[in-house]
Design a protein around this motif. Structure first.
Motif, PDB file in Angstrom:
ATOM      1  N   GLU A  87      44.143  36.499  31.506  1.00  0.00           N
ATOM      2  CA  GLU A  87      45.198  36.362  30.509  1.00  0.00           C
ATOM      3  C   GLU A  87      45.067  34.946  29.936  1.00  0.00           C
ATOM      4  OE1 GLU A  87      49.659  36.053  31.554  1.00  0.00           O
ATOM      5  OE2 GLU A  87      49.181  38.202  31.488  1.00  0.00           O
ATOM      6  N   MET A  88      45.384  34.779  28.676  1.00  0.00           N
ATOM      7  CA  MET A  88      45.326  33.442  28.077  1.00  0.00           C
ATOM      8  C   MET A  88      46.644  32.727  28.348  1.00  0.00           C
ATOM      9  SD  MET A  88      42.312  33.196  26.959  1.00  0.00           S
ATOM     10  CE  MET A  88      42.357  31.654  26.079  1.00  0.00           C
ATOM     11  N   GLU A  89      46.547  31.508  28.858  1.00  0.00           N
ATOM     12  CA  GLU A  89      47.730  30.703  29.152  1.00  0.00           C
ATOM     13  C   GLU A  89      48.246  30.102  27.851  1.00  0.00           C
ATOM     14  OE1 GLU A  89      47.140  26.846  30.194  1.00  0.00           O
ATOM     15  OE2 GLU A  89      48.810  26.692  31.580  1.00  0.00           O
ATOM     16  N   ASP A  90      49.532  30.155  27.631  1.00  0.00           N
ATOM     17  CA  ASP A  90      50.121  29.683  26.380  1.00  0.00           C
ATOM     18  C   ASP A  90      50.049  28.170  26.212  1.00  0.00           C
ATOM     19  OD1 ASP A  90      50.788  32.231  25.564  1.00  0.00           O
ATOM     20  OD2 ASP A  90      52.759  32.163  26.523  1.00  0.00           O
ATOM     21  N   GLU A  91      50.370  27.425  27.258  1.00  0.00           N
ATOM     22  CA  GLU A  91      50.505  25.975  27.117  1.00  0.00           C
ATOM     23  C   GLU A  91      49.210  25.261  26.740  1.00  0.00           C
ATOM     24  OE1 GLU A  91      52.296  22.124  29.517  1.00  0.00           O
ATOM     25  OE2 GLU A  91      52.466  24.106  30.397  1.00  0.00           O
ATOM     26  N   TYR A  92      48.099  25.589  27.404  1.00  0.00           N
ATOM     27  CA  TYR A  92      46.839  24.888  27.148  1.00  0.00           C
ATOM     28  C   TYR A  92      45.773  25.776  26.511  1.00  0.00           C
ATOM     29  CZ  TYR A  92      48.861  21.231  30.022  1.00  0.00           C
ATOM     30  OH  TYR A  92      49.684  20.274  30.525  1.00  0.00           O
ATOM     31  N   GLY A  93      46.058  27.061  26.356  1.00  0.00           N
ATOM     32  CA  GLY A  93      45.107  27.961  25.718  1.00  0.00           C
ATOM     33  C   GLY A  93      43.884  28.261  26.545  1.00  0.00           C
ATOM     34  N   ARG A  94      44.014  28.160  27.864  1.00  0.00           N
ATOM     35  CA  ARG A  94      42.892  28.440  28.752  1.00  0.00           C
ATOM     36  C   ARG A  94      43.090  29.797  29.423  1.00  0.00           C
ATOM     37  NH1 ARG A  94      43.132  22.491  31.435  1.00  0.00           N
ATOM     38  NH2 ARG A  94      42.096  21.399  29.749  1.00  0.00           N
ATOM     39  N   ALA A  95      41.988  30.389  29.849  1.00  0.00           N
ATOM     40  CA  ALA A  95      42.048  31.661  30.554  1.00  0.00           C
ATOM     41  C   ALA A  95      42.595  31.447  31.960  1.00  0.00           C
ATOM     42  CB  ALA A  95      40.664  32.294  30.626  1.00  0.00           C
ATOM     43  N   ARG A  96      43.339  32.441  32.449  1.00  0.00           N
ATOM     44  CA  ARG A  96      43.864  32.425  33.808  1.00  0.00           C
ATOM     45  C   ARG A  96      43.633  33.801  34.424  1.00  0.00           C
ATOM     46  NH1 ARG A  96      43.679  27.788  33.368  1.00  0.00           N
ATOM     47  NH2 ARG A  96      45.358  26.352  32.974  1.00  0.00           N
ATOM     48  N   VAL A  97      43.318  33.824  35.707  1.00  0.00           N
ATOM     49  CA  VAL A  97      43.181  35.083  36.418  1.00  0.00           C
ATOM     50  C   VAL A  97      44.577  35.548  36.795  1.00  0.00           C
ATOM     51  CG1 VAL A  97      42.289  36.211  38.493  1.00  0.00           C
ATOM     52  CG2 VAL A  97      40.903  34.514  37.306  1.00  0.00           C
ATOM     53  N   VAL A  98      44.898  36.789  36.429  1.00  0.00           N
ATOM     54  CA  VAL A  98      46.218  37.329  36.760  1.00  0.00           C
ATOM     55  C   VAL A  98      46.146  38.392  37.848  1.00  0.00           C
ATOM     56  CG1 VAL A  98      47.317  36.766  34.571  1.00  0.00           C
ATOM     57  CG2 VAL A  98      46.119  38.937  34.809  1.00  0.00           C
ATOM     58  N   ASP A  99      44.964  38.976  38.049  1.00  0.00           N
ATOM     59  CA  ASP A  99      44.806  39.976  39.102  1.00  0.00           C
ATOM     60  C   ASP A  99      43.318  40.128  39.417  1.00  0.00           C
ATOM     61  OD1 ASP A  99      45.484  41.892  40.988  1.00  0.00           O
ATOM     62  OD2 ASP A  99      46.807  42.962  39.606  1.00  0.00           O
ATOM     63  N   GLN A 100      43.014  40.487  40.644  1.00  0.00           N
ATOM     64  CA  GLN A 100      41.630  40.664  41.084  1.00  0.00           C
ATOM     65  C   GLN A 100      41.314  42.149  41.212  1.00  0.00           C
ATOM     66  OE1 GLN A 100      39.384  38.229  41.627  1.00  0.00           O
ATOM     67  NE2 GLN A 100      40.704  36.453  41.606  1.00  0.00           N
ATOM     68  N   GLY A 101      40.093  42.532  40.914  1.00  0.00           N
ATOM     69  CA  GLY A 101      39.607  43.866  41.188  1.00  0.00           C
ATOM     70  C   GLY A 101      40.017  44.958  40.220  1.00  0.00           C
ATOM     71  N   LEU A 102      40.629  44.624  39.106  1.00  0.00           N
ATOM     72  CA  LEU A 102      41.049  45.655  38.164  1.00  0.00           C
ATOM     73  C   LEU A 102      39.967  46.016  37.153  1.00  0.00           C
ATOM     74  CD1 LEU A 102      44.744  44.599  37.482  1.00  0.00           C
ATOM     75  CD2 LEU A 102      43.891  46.335  39.051  1.00  0.00           C
ATOM     76  N   ASP A 103      39.198  45.042  36.721  1.00  0.00           N
ATOM     77  CA  ASP A 103      38.080  45.318  35.823  1.00  0.00           C
ATOM     78  C   ASP A 103      36.844  45.585  36.661  1.00  0.00           C
ATOM     79  OD1 ASP A 103      39.177  44.945  33.077  1.00  0.00           O
ATOM     80  OD2 ASP A 103      39.632  42.947  33.834  1.00  0.00           O
ATOM     81  N   THR A 104      35.888  46.330  36.110  1.00  0.00           N
ATOM     82  CA  THR A 104      34.696  46.721  36.870  1.00  0.00           C
ATOM     83  C   THR A 104      33.768  45.528  37.114  1.00  0.00           C
ATOM     84  OG1 THR A 104      33.371  47.212  34.911  1.00  0.00           O
ATOM     85  CG2 THR A 104      34.766  48.998  35.783  1.00  0.00           C
ATOM     86  N   GLY A 105      32.937  45.692  38.126  1.00  0.00           N
ATOM     87  CA  GLY A 105      31.941  44.670  38.439  1.00  0.00           C
ATOM     88  C   GLY A 105      30.986  44.444  37.281  1.00  0.00           C
ATOM     89  N   GLU A 106      30.702  45.513  36.529  1.00  0.00           N
ATOM     90  CA  GLU A 106      29.819  45.390  35.366  1.00  0.00           C
ATOM     91  C   GLU A 106      30.457  44.509  34.290  1.00  0.00           C
ATOM     92  OE1 GLU A 106      30.608  48.580  36.619  1.00  0.00           O
ATOM     93  OE2 GLU A 106      28.769  48.638  37.797  1.00  0.00           O
ATOM     94  N   GLN A 107      31.758  44.666  34.099  1.00  0.00           N
ATOM     95  CA  GLN A 107      32.465  43.833  33.115  1.00  0.00           C
ATOM     96  C   GLN A 107      32.446  42.374  33.566  1.00  0.00           C
ATOM     97  OE1 GLN A 107      35.992  46.494  33.243  1.00  0.00           O
ATOM     98  NE2 GLN A 107      36.189  45.932  31.074  1.00  0.00           N
ATOM     99  N   ILE A 108      32.753  42.145  34.827  1.00  0.00           N
ATOM    100  CA  ILE A 108      32.779  40.778  35.364  1.00  0.00           C
ATOM    101  C   ILE A 108      31.396  40.153  35.240  1.00  0.00           C
ATOM    102  CG2 ILE A 108      33.139  39.377  37.434  1.00  0.00           C
ATOM    103  CD1 ILE A 108      35.751  40.532  36.397  1.00  0.00           C
ATOM    104  N   ALA A 109      30.338  40.924  35.507  1.00  0.00           N
ATOM    105  CA  ALA A 109      28.963  40.406  35.436  1.00  0.00           C
ATOM    106  C   ALA A 109      28.619  39.920  34.035  1.00  0.00           C
ATOM    107  CB  ALA A 109      27.981  41.474  35.887  1.00  0.00           C
ATOM    108  N   LEU A 110      29.243  40.470  33.012  1.00  0.00           N
ATOM    109  CA  LEU A 110      28.995  40.027  31.639  1.00  0.00           C
ATOM    110  C   LEU A 110      29.457  38.589  31.414  1.00  0.00           C
ATOM    111  CD1 LEU A 110      30.084  43.209  29.654  1.00  0.00           C
ATOM    112  CD2 LEU A 110      27.743  42.388  30.030  1.00  0.00           C
ATOM    113  N   LEU A 111      30.326  38.096  32.255  1.00  0.00           N
ATOM    114  CA  LEU A 111      30.863  36.741  32.106  1.00  0.00           C
ATOM    115  C   LEU A 111      29.987  35.685  32.766  1.00  0.00           C
ATOM    116  CD1 LEU A 111      34.597  37.533  32.847  1.00  0.00           C
ATOM    117  CD2 LEU A 111      33.484  37.318  30.621  1.00  0.00           C
ATOM    118  N   ILE A 112      29.081  36.095  33.612  1.00  0.00           N
ATOM    119  CA  ILE A 112      28.264  35.147  34.373  1.00  0.00           C
ATOM    120  C   ILE A 112      27.092  34.687  33.545  1.00  0.00           C
ATOM    121  CG2 ILE A 112      26.872  34.842  36.438  1.00  0.00           C
ATOM    122  CD1 ILE A 112      28.732  36.848  37.790  1.00  0.00           C
TER     123      ILE A 112
END
Length: 142
Positions: A117-142
């Motif tokens: 989720e994008m944090e409002d105050e500084y505009g940075r990404a924050r993790v809000v939950d683990q394991g909801l998106d697939t491993g393939e999706q997460i791998a696209l970020l690496i």
């Protein structure tokens, strides 16, 4: 700035040209010297405004004792400190955001919207939950 490389910008102390043991007085002095040369009102460099914003973040982090201690621990400047984002031995079973490197590009949030989720105050990404998106999706970020 055009003449600064990414590796140097990863190390706040190198950006200011000081050691990790620098005093508050040393940090202030180094910050003022760099600002004199690179301030957007003085510099002709098109990237001066972005660099000044980055410099302000560096200064704010190193001048605040709590933020500096956290930065030192994460960046490995503290005795026994390790950066889990650079440690190849760290288990990769959870998703984290390196707050010192996040530039607010929204890529994490766009690729894995249930994890980030994008944090409002500084505009940075924050993790809000683990394991909801697939491993393939997460791998696209690496």
């Amino acid at each position: 700035m055009a003449d600064s490389d990414t590796e140097t910008q990863d190390d706040y102390y190198s950006v200011l040209g000081i050691s990790s043991a620098a005093s508050v007085k040393d940090i202030k002095r180094a910050f003022r010297v760099i600002v004199k040369d690179h301030h957007p009102d003085i510099s002709m460099d098109e990237e001066a405004t972005d660099f000044q914003i980055f410099l302000n973040d560096v200064y704010e982090t190193l001048m605040d004792p709590e933020k500096r201690a956290e930065y030192d621990a994460i960046s490995g400047f503290q005795l026994g400190g390790t950066n889990p984002f650079r440690d190849v031995h760290a288990e990769r079973d959870q998703v984290f955001v390196d707050e010192f490197s996040c530039i607010g590009c929204r890529n994490c949030n766009n690729v894995c919207p249930r994890t980030f989720e994008m944090e409002d105050e500084y505009g940075r990404a924050r993790v809000v939950d683990q394991g909801l998106d697939t491993g393939e999706q997460i791998a696209l970020l690496i």
